[in-house]
Write a protein that holds these residues in place. Structure first.
Motif, mmCIF file in Angstrom:
data_model
loop_
_atom_site.group_PDB
_atom_site.id
_atom_site.type_symbol
_atom_site.label_atom_id
_atom_site.label_comp_id
_atom_site.label_asym_id
_atom_site.label_seq_id
_atom_site.Cartn_x
_atom_site.Cartn_y
_atom_site.Cartn_z
ATOM 1 N N HIS A 524 0.963 -1.246 -0.163
ATOM 2 C CA HIS A 524 0.159 -0.063 -0.085
ATOM 3 C C HIS A 524 0.863 1.285 0.073
ATOM 4 N N GLU A 525 2.152 1.294 0.945
ATOM 5 C CA GLU A 525 2.585 2.430 1.051
ATOM 6 C C GLU A 525 3.474 2.483 -0.208
ATOM 7 N N HIS A 528 1.443 4.365 -2.975
ATOM 8 C CA HIS A 528 1.213 5.555 -3.032
ATOM 9 C C HIS A 528 2.224 6.323 -3.956
ATOM 10 N N GLU A 585 -5.956 6.511 -1.606
ATOM 11 C CA GLU A 585 -5.994 5.428 -0.708
ATOM 12 C C GLU A 585 -6.526 4.177 -1.436
ATOM 13 N N HIS A 647 -9.643 8.247 3.373
ATOM 14 C CA HIS A 647 -9.591 6.384 3.448
ATOM 15 C C HIS A 647 -11.011 6.293 3.417
HETATM 16 ZN ZN LIG Z 1 -2.232 5.219 2.596
#
Ligand SMILES: [Zn+2]
Length: 687
Positions: A524-525, A528, A585, A647
């Protein structure tokens, strides 16, 4: 206790525990090592079919048996772990309180800060008196050229008050090797502009209750009922004018649109009535040559208002923002009224947290690296850091293969994407270099004064960075934080020690559940860096286009489909998720689970995954993914978050990404007719 177990396991069986690739086929010599699945079936709601609602299938019984505690607005894996960490921090502070040997400077400050936070008798006796100095200064503001107003505003900003607008010092988004000062819209007591301007029932109701709240706070400062009611009208009036010139949360996501660099001369032309020289000198930031103005039209409004709003009204507005920012550190009536509106009305919380939790939270916020340093000494091991290093390495390797194999992206953009991926900087556990708190004065006499001094210390620390080389060792979260982040200007992914615990990361569990948990968080990071906004920064962290226009168009066509998927989700009271607000997100959630699954498959090196507790490797991976999202939320908090939180609600974070992942369909035999079924041609894959 959890930490002890982690240490024990890694200590017993370093060879295997450090390997994230494959669970041990052969037990290690001298240790009975059977990796557990990391899955607790008692959390499942087995009456629900996985393909109908995977979130409830995995978490339904946990949710039923874990009602939201009265002091929280939501409960689940994240808040529960955060709550556990508060207890760990409390033990550290209690130990300092009991220590009879002389303490070093940081420990002494932590102990004294905590003591002022816990001393109810002293807080009650002090009442609003810690604000007396600042209130006196506001009362004395006179009119000449607005200079005194602006100087007082700067002093209040240094003390942590968010009146009128915000100021920050961060890396320059278009020149990441230097720092820049940012001016940003702000000055509102409600969470976003539409609470002032919107005509929905919810906005109108909260606006009315806000007016009452402001009046109550002014009464607590000593105003007569009539003066307090008039004061609340003044505050609402000023804030409504600021709200009219404010951007929406969706508009604020556009990074390019918030980057408007101006020389001080240009800034003066934009805002001729606002004396920036006075403002910056009061902040000891006199040597600046330029600033980044987030929202120029907002500052034009500020400028007009400085000229036209009567000074008496400004005094009322500043008094309100002063007491608003410090109410939580004063005596009971202030604390309770602040809680009643901000936690009760806005988030539906039933009861204030016990004093020690509020105290520990404040100290984590104000002296987080001094406290965090003691936390990691006690609760985080180098071995855990090493296993995370390995996981991150595997995720990045899987990401490389994914980028190389994307058919929608041309070779030029791919090349740039791979360069960017290769320079992602991972930070794990805690900073290599700790903050120096020697310049911070903490005394045993006033909690609110300690908070104000800590705020000023932090503000001056940020301002002192201007003109200095960029510090790449810096962290923006404290070590006990249960969260992680990507910073596009640094091109870094950061995982505090606090999140490196079950159900996110369990060294005693088989790989599948860990790839589904912390693996998906890592993915996930990283994603980004490649979401709709993060992808606008290059490998050096500069906001600069590195895409061909065809590839950008193909990317946007895909992400537009993701917007629609989430726009269709209804969270509470018929209110939909805002697919534009949550887009970054949502792209990261989809990328995270996709890449983590690829990394898990890669880690098996062609061998079949073991079946544990009756689940295949793929099944355990997806269960591991869904169980970190277990939890529930109060309706009021959900309504607030739908308007402000980038989010998506937890249940959609657990399900919507999976509706796009083919391997999920295979793992749980999801078929047409199941509620989560999406036709293959409708499934979106970006990364
Ligand atoms: Zn995030």
């Amino acid at each position: 206790m959890r930490y002890l177990r982690m240490r024990l396991v890694l200590g017993l069986c370093v060879c295997c525990a450090l390997r994230t690739g494959v669970p041990c086929a052969v037990p290690c010599v001298g240790a009975e090592r059977v990796l557990k699945s990391g899955i607790d079936r008692s959390t499942f709601e087995t009456a629900v079919k996985p393909g109908d609602n995977f979130f409830l299938y995995v978490n339904g019984n946990w949710i039923k048996t874990h009602p939201i505690p009265p002091e929280y607005s939501r409960w689940g894996a994240f808040p529960k772990l955060r709550d556990d960490n508060l207890l760990a921090l409390r033990e550290i502070l209690d130990d300092l309180t009991k220590e009879t040997k002389p303490l070093d400077a940081d420990r002494r400050k932590l102990r004294d800060f905590y003591a002022t936070a816990m001393d109810e008798a002293r807080l009650e006796a002090a009442g609003a008196s810690p604000l007396a100095g600042a209130l006196g200064a506001i009362a004395k503001i006179k009119g000449q050229g607005h200079e005194e107003l602006i100087a007082e505003l700067a002093r209040l900003h240094l003390a942590g008050t968010s009146a009128l607008f915000g100021v920050a010092v961060e890396q320059d988004e278009k020149q990441s090797s230097r720092y820049a000062a940012y001016l940003m819209q702000g000055g509102l007591g409600l969470p976003e502009r539409d609470y002032y301007l919107g005509n929905t029932k919810d906005s109108q109701r909260i606006r009315g209750l806000y007016r009452e709240h402001v009046a109550k706070m002014l009464r607590l400062l000593g105003d007569s009922p009539q003066a307090a009611a008039q004061g609340a009208d003044v505050v609402l009036g000023i804030e409504t004018r600021l709200a009219e010139a404010s951007r929406t949360p969706v508009q604020l996501r556009d990074r390019e649109a918030q980057y408007n660099k101006k020389t001080l001369h240009k800034l003066a032309l934009l805002t001729p009535h606002f004396n920036w020289d006075v403002y910056l000198r009061t902040m000891d930031a006199g040597g600046l040559s330029d600033v980044v103005v987030g929202q120029p039209e907002f500052f034009q409004r500020v400028d007009q208002m400085v000229e036209t709003v009567p000074l008496d009204d400004w005094r009322t507005y500043l008094r309100w923002h002063l007491v608003h920012s410090l109410a939580a550190y004063l005596n009971r009536p202030f604390e309770e009224e602040n809680f009643r509106f901000y936690s009760g009305v806005l988030r539906g919380v039933k009861q204030m947290q016990p004093r020690w939790k509020r105290a520990v939270t404040t100290i984590d916020l104000q002296m987080g690296e001094a406290l965090g340093r003691l936390y990691v000494e006690k609760h985080f091991t180098p071995a855990a850091k090493e296993r995370m290093d390995e996981l991150v390495k595997n995720l990045i390797a899987a990401y490389r293969e994914r980028i190389e194999s994307r058919d929608w992206m041309g070779p030029e953009t791919k090349k740039q994407a791979l360069i960017k991926l290769s320079t992602v900087l991972p930070k794990i556990g805690y900073p290599d270099k700790w903050r120096d708190y020697s310049g911070l004065e903490i005394t045993g006499d006033s909690y609110a004064q300690n908070v104000m001094r800590a705020e000023a210390f932090e503000a001056r620390y940020r301002l002192s960075k201007l003109g200095k080389p960029v510090d790449r060792t810096e962290w923006h979260m404290t070590p006990p934080t249960v969260n992680a982040y990507y910073n596009p200007t640094m091109n870094e992914i950061v995982f505090p020690a606090g999140i490196l615990q079950p159900p996110f990361f369990d060294p005693t569990a088989d790989d599948a559940v860990n790839y589904g948990g912390i693996g998906a968080v890592i993915g996930h990071e990283i994603t980004h860096g490649f979401d709709d906004q993060g992808s606008r920064s290059d490998a050096e962290g500069n906001l600069k286009n590195w895409w061909t226009s065809q590839d950008r168009a193909r990317f946007t066509a895909k992400t537009d489909k993701i917007v629609k998927e989430y726009d269709a989700c209804v969270a509470v009271d018929g209110l939909h998720v805002n697919g534009r607000l949550t887009l970054g997100e949502n792209i990261a959630d989809l990328g995270g689970v996709t890449i983590a699954y690829a990394a898990y498959q890669k880690s098996l090196e062609g061998r079949p995954a073991p079946v544990i507790d009756g689940f295949s490797g793929a099944q355990r991976f997806f269960i591991g993914f869904a169980q970190v999202w277990r939890g529930s939320i109060r309706d009021a908090d959900q309504r607030l978050r739908l308007r402000t939180d980038p989010h998506s609600p937890m249940q959609f974070r657990a399900t919507v990404p999976l509706t796009n992942v083919d391997a999920f369909y295979a793992a749980f035999d999801v078929k047409p007719g199941d509620a989560m079924y999406r036709r293959p041609e409708d499934r979106v894959q970006v990364w």
